[in-house]
Write a protein that holds these residues in place. Structure first.
Motif, PDB file in Angstrom:
ATOM      1  N   THR A   1      -3.721  -3.272  -2.146  1.00 44.68           N
ATOM      2  CA  THR A   1      -2.692  -2.746  -3.049  1.00 44.68           C
ATOM      3  C   THR A   1      -3.193  -2.716  -4.496  1.00 44.68           C
ATOM      4  O   THR A   1      -2.997  -1.721  -5.206  1.00 44.68           O
ATOM      5  CB  THR A   1      -1.403  -3.586  -2.952  1.00 44.68           C
ATOM      6  OG1 THR A   1      -1.011  -3.630  -1.584  1.00 44.68           O
ATOM      7  CG2 THR A   1      -0.281  -2.990  -3.766  1.00 44.68           C
TER       8      THR A   1
ATOM      9  N   PRO B   1       0.809  -1.225   0.000  1.00 47.71           N
ATOM     10  CA  PRO B   1       0.000   0.000   0.000  1.00 47.71           C
ATOM     11  C   PRO B   1       0.847   1.283   0.000  1.00 47.71           C
ATOM     12  O   PRO B   1       0.506   2.255  -0.681  1.00 47.71           O
ATOM     13  CB  PRO B   1      -0.829  -0.135   1.274  1.00 47.71           C
ATOM     14  CG  PRO B   1      -0.982  -1.616   1.444  1.00 47.71           C
ATOM     15  CD  PRO B   1       0.316  -2.203   0.975  1.00 47.71           C
ATOM     16  N   GLU B   2       1.957   1.268   0.710  1.00 51.04           N
ATOM     17  CA  GLU B   2       2.798   2.473   0.792  1.00 51.04           C
ATOM     18  C   GLU B   2       3.508   2.755  -0.541  1.00 51.04           C
ATOM     19  O   GLU B   2       3.421   3.864  -1.092  1.00 51.04           O
ATOM     20  CB  GLU B   2       3.823   2.264   1.898  1.00 51.04           C
ATOM     21  CG  GLU B   2       4.457   3.544   2.378  1.00 51.04           C
ATOM     22  CD  GLU B   2       5.667   3.241   3.261  1.00 51.04           C
ATOM     23  OE1 GLU B   2       6.582   4.069   3.280  1.00 51.04           O
ATOM     24  OE2 GLU B   2       5.692   2.170   3.904  1.00 51.04           O
TER      25      GLU B   2
ATOM     26  N   ILE C   1      -5.447   0.197  -5.042  1.00 51.36           N
ATOM     27  CA  ILE C   1      -4.715   1.481  -5.105  1.00 51.36           C
ATOM     28  C   ILE C   1      -4.135   1.645  -6.517  1.00 51.36           C
ATOM     29  O   ILE C   1      -4.259   2.709  -7.141  1.00 51.36           O
ATOM     30  CB  ILE C   1      -3.575   1.552  -4.055  1.00 51.36           C
ATOM     31  CG1 ILE C   1      -4.146   1.538  -2.641  1.00 51.36           C
ATOM     32  CG2 ILE C   1      -2.701   2.799  -4.269  1.00 51.36           C
ATOM     33  CD1 ILE C   1      -3.105   1.411  -1.534  1.00 51.36           C
TER      34      ILE C   1
ATOM     35  N   ARG D   1      -5.060   4.529  -9.226  1.00 56.47           N
ATOM     36  CA  ARG D   1      -4.011   5.430  -9.724  1.00 56.47           C
ATOM     37  C   ARG D   1      -3.732   5.230 -11.220  1.00 56.47           C
ATOM     38  O   ARG D   1      -2.895   5.922 -11.793  1.00 56.47           O
ATOM     39  CB  ARG D   1      -2.705   5.213  -8.933  1.00 56.47           C
ATOM     40  CG  ARG D   1      -2.806   5.669  -7.471  1.00 56.47           C
ATOM     41  CD  ARG D   1      -1.421   5.845  -6.872  1.00 56.47           C
ATOM     42  NE  ARG D   1      -0.643   6.830  -7.586  1.00 56.47           N
ATOM     43  CZ  ARG D   1       0.675   6.826  -7.720  1.00 56.47           C
ATOM     44  NH1 ARG D   1       1.391   5.856  -7.176  1.00 56.47           N
ATOM     45  NH2 ARG D   1       1.304   7.758  -8.402  1.00 56.47           N
TER      46      ARG D   1
ATOM     47  N   GLN E   1       1.300   3.867  -3.474  1.00 51.87           N
ATOM     48  CA  GLN E   1       0.921   5.292  -3.462  1.00 51.87           C
ATOM     49  C   GLN E   1       2.053   6.159  -3.977  1.00 51.87           C
ATOM     50  O   GLN E   1       1.839   7.195  -4.600  1.00 51.87           O
ATOM     51  CB  GLN E   1       0.594   5.753  -2.026  1.00 51.87           C
ATOM     52  CG  GLN E   1      -0.691   5.215  -1.470  1.00 51.87           C
ATOM     53  CD  GLN E   1      -1.930   5.836  -2.101  1.00 51.87           C
ATOM     54  OE1 GLN E   1      -1.854   6.606  -3.059  1.00 51.87           O
ATOM     55  NE2 GLN E   1      -3.102   5.480  -1.563  1.00 51.87           N
ATOM     56  N   LYS E   2       3.274   5.690  -3.696  1.00 49.91           N
ATOM     57  CA  LYS E   2       4.448   6.524  -3.962  1.00 49.91           C
ATOM     58  C   LYS E   2       4.986   6.398  -5.390  1.00 49.91           C
ATOM     59  O   LYS E   2       5.481   7.365  -5.980  1.00 49.91           O
ATOM     60  CB  LYS E   2       5.529   6.109  -2.956  1.00 49.91           C
ATOM     61  CG  LYS E   2       6.749   6.981  -2.949  1.00 49.91           C
ATOM     62  CD  LYS E   2       7.756   6.504  -1.918  1.00 49.91           C
ATOM     63  CE  LYS E   2       9.002   7.381  -2.002  1.00 49.91           C
ATOM     64  NZ  LYS E   2      10.162   6.796  -1.394  1.00 49.91           N
TER      65      LYS E   2
END
Ligand code: NAD
Length: 359
Positions: free
Chosen positions: A277, A252-253, A280, A284, A256-257
């Protein structure tokens, strides 16, 4: 998890597992588990993994997870194989021996062809040869040992990833041409290096990263690629992020990045917290080529070996990973679901369909 009988059966029911076999041979120090997930499509194939698991529960969970993934991998690539896995509890550097592997071979022989052993973490082709001494139910052998042996499986794995990347580029840019596209290959081992060679052949702009700096610099120099320190891979913009080291780098981190448009690599279980994940990434607009589809080249090689089809067949089926990836991307778009979900649905549908004619 507790080892109570009920919880094991519950775990198996939840994941749709058919069998779990245990082998305990104190004389040779073998503690092994073979999990068979689903044999609707054919006999279960799976790697032999040897790891110093901290508990039996951990080994069981790994065997269940790995075998289910093989069922999906086989289903989505159109192979007639089921999903299995063999795990040996032990340290592959210290505890592995000819006698231990041959005892495992006898155990597999006792499963009457319902399980076919291939390579995984902690085992080598030499180990497979020992298993093969006791049972024919082995795939992934060197050519010198078995006429239709596949040789080095990482070549096939890299080819599949390459076609997966091309399918994503086609979807995003209308052309599968990799020339000029910025691709970062994260992990330059057996698969990563072969992928880099193919990408550079077609003039992609390749960036490389590896936890072993020396290896990273060596590969970068050899292929005229740019090295990126392994802790900076998500700090730059790329067209493609290709995870070819360990699983779980897409979480998940990092999801996003990261500033890439496509994720397509060979590592198994690239997504940590798969559902979160993958959604996300979907939100995106990052195209994720499902790992178990595009890294299926080695399994395809094993299938050709089992069927005595040879390398031409292997390469033909691997090429089809391009179309299979396009199908996943199309379904994801049409149904507005993540590519992870789309791939699962396609794999599950094939198994359900084949079940109808195997009643
Ligand atoms: P490998 O061991 O040859 O290479 C892995 C590379 O990743 C090594 O160079 C290692 O130094 C590097 N690495 C490890 N941890 C790292 C980290 N945290 N950051 C950056 N680099 C790191 O393995 P391989 O055979 O090339 O396989 C790569 C991946 O593809 C694995 O996840 C494997 O399970 C998967 N896979 C391999 C095959 C195959 O046939 N070899 C088939 C399907 C899937």
């Amino acid at each position: 998890m507790s080892t109570s009988q009920n919880s094991i059966f519950e775990l198996m029911s939840q994941s749709g597992h058919q069998n779990l076999f245990f082998c305990n041979d104190e004389l040779v120090g073998l503690r092994a588990i073979v999990a068979i997930h689903d044999t609707t499509l054919g006999p279960a194939i799976g790697g032999v993994r040897m790891l110093p698991y901290e508990s039996t529960e951990e080994a069981i969970e790994d065997a269940l997870r790995l075998s289910k993934a093989i069922t999906y991998k086989s289903a989505i690539t159109g192979l007639n194989l089921g999903g299995g896995s063999a795990v040996i509890i032990g340290n592959s550097r210290l505890d592995k021996s000819e006698v231990l592997l041959r005892r495992l071979g006898q155990f597999i022989e006792g499963l009457n062809g319902n399980f076919i052993a291939s390579l995984d973490v902690g085992t080598t082709q030499r180990d497979l040869e020992h298993i093969y001494t006791e049972t024919d139910h082995v795939a992934g052998l060197p050519k010198a040992i078995h006429g239709s042996g596949v040789g080095d499986p990482s070549i096939f794995a890299a080819q599949g990833v390459y076609f997966g990347i091309k399918a994503c580029l086609k979807e995003l840019y209308g052309s599968e041409n990799v020339a000029g596209k910025k691709v970062i290959v994260h992990g330059v081992g057996g698969v990563g290096e072969r992928l880099i060679a193919m990408l550079r052949e077609e003039n992609a702009r390749v960036y490389v990263s590896d936890i072993t700096e020396e290896k990273m610099l060596k590969v970068a120099a050899k292929y005229k690629a740019e090295p990126i320190p392994y802790n900076e891979v998500f700090d730059h913009e790329f067209d493609v992020y290709s995870p070819c080291a360990l699983g779980g780098t897409v979480n998940p981190e990092s999801a996003q990045k990261m500033q890439c448009k496509i994720i397509a690599g060979s590592a198994n279980n690239q997504l940590k917290d798969e559902l979160v994940t993958s959604s996300i990434l979907h939100e995106r607009g990052i195209l994720y080529a499902p790992d178990y589809l595009i890294n299926a080249g080695a399994l395809i090689g094993c299938y050709s070996e089992i069927q005595n089809y040879g390398v031409d067949h292997t390469e033909f089926v691997i090429k089809n990973i391009y179309n299979a990836t396009r199908d996943v991307l199309k379904k994801s778009k049409e149904e507005n679901i993540s590519t992870f979900e789309a791939a699962n649905r396609i794999a599950e549908k094939r198994i359900q369909d084949i079940k109808k004619i195997k009643r």
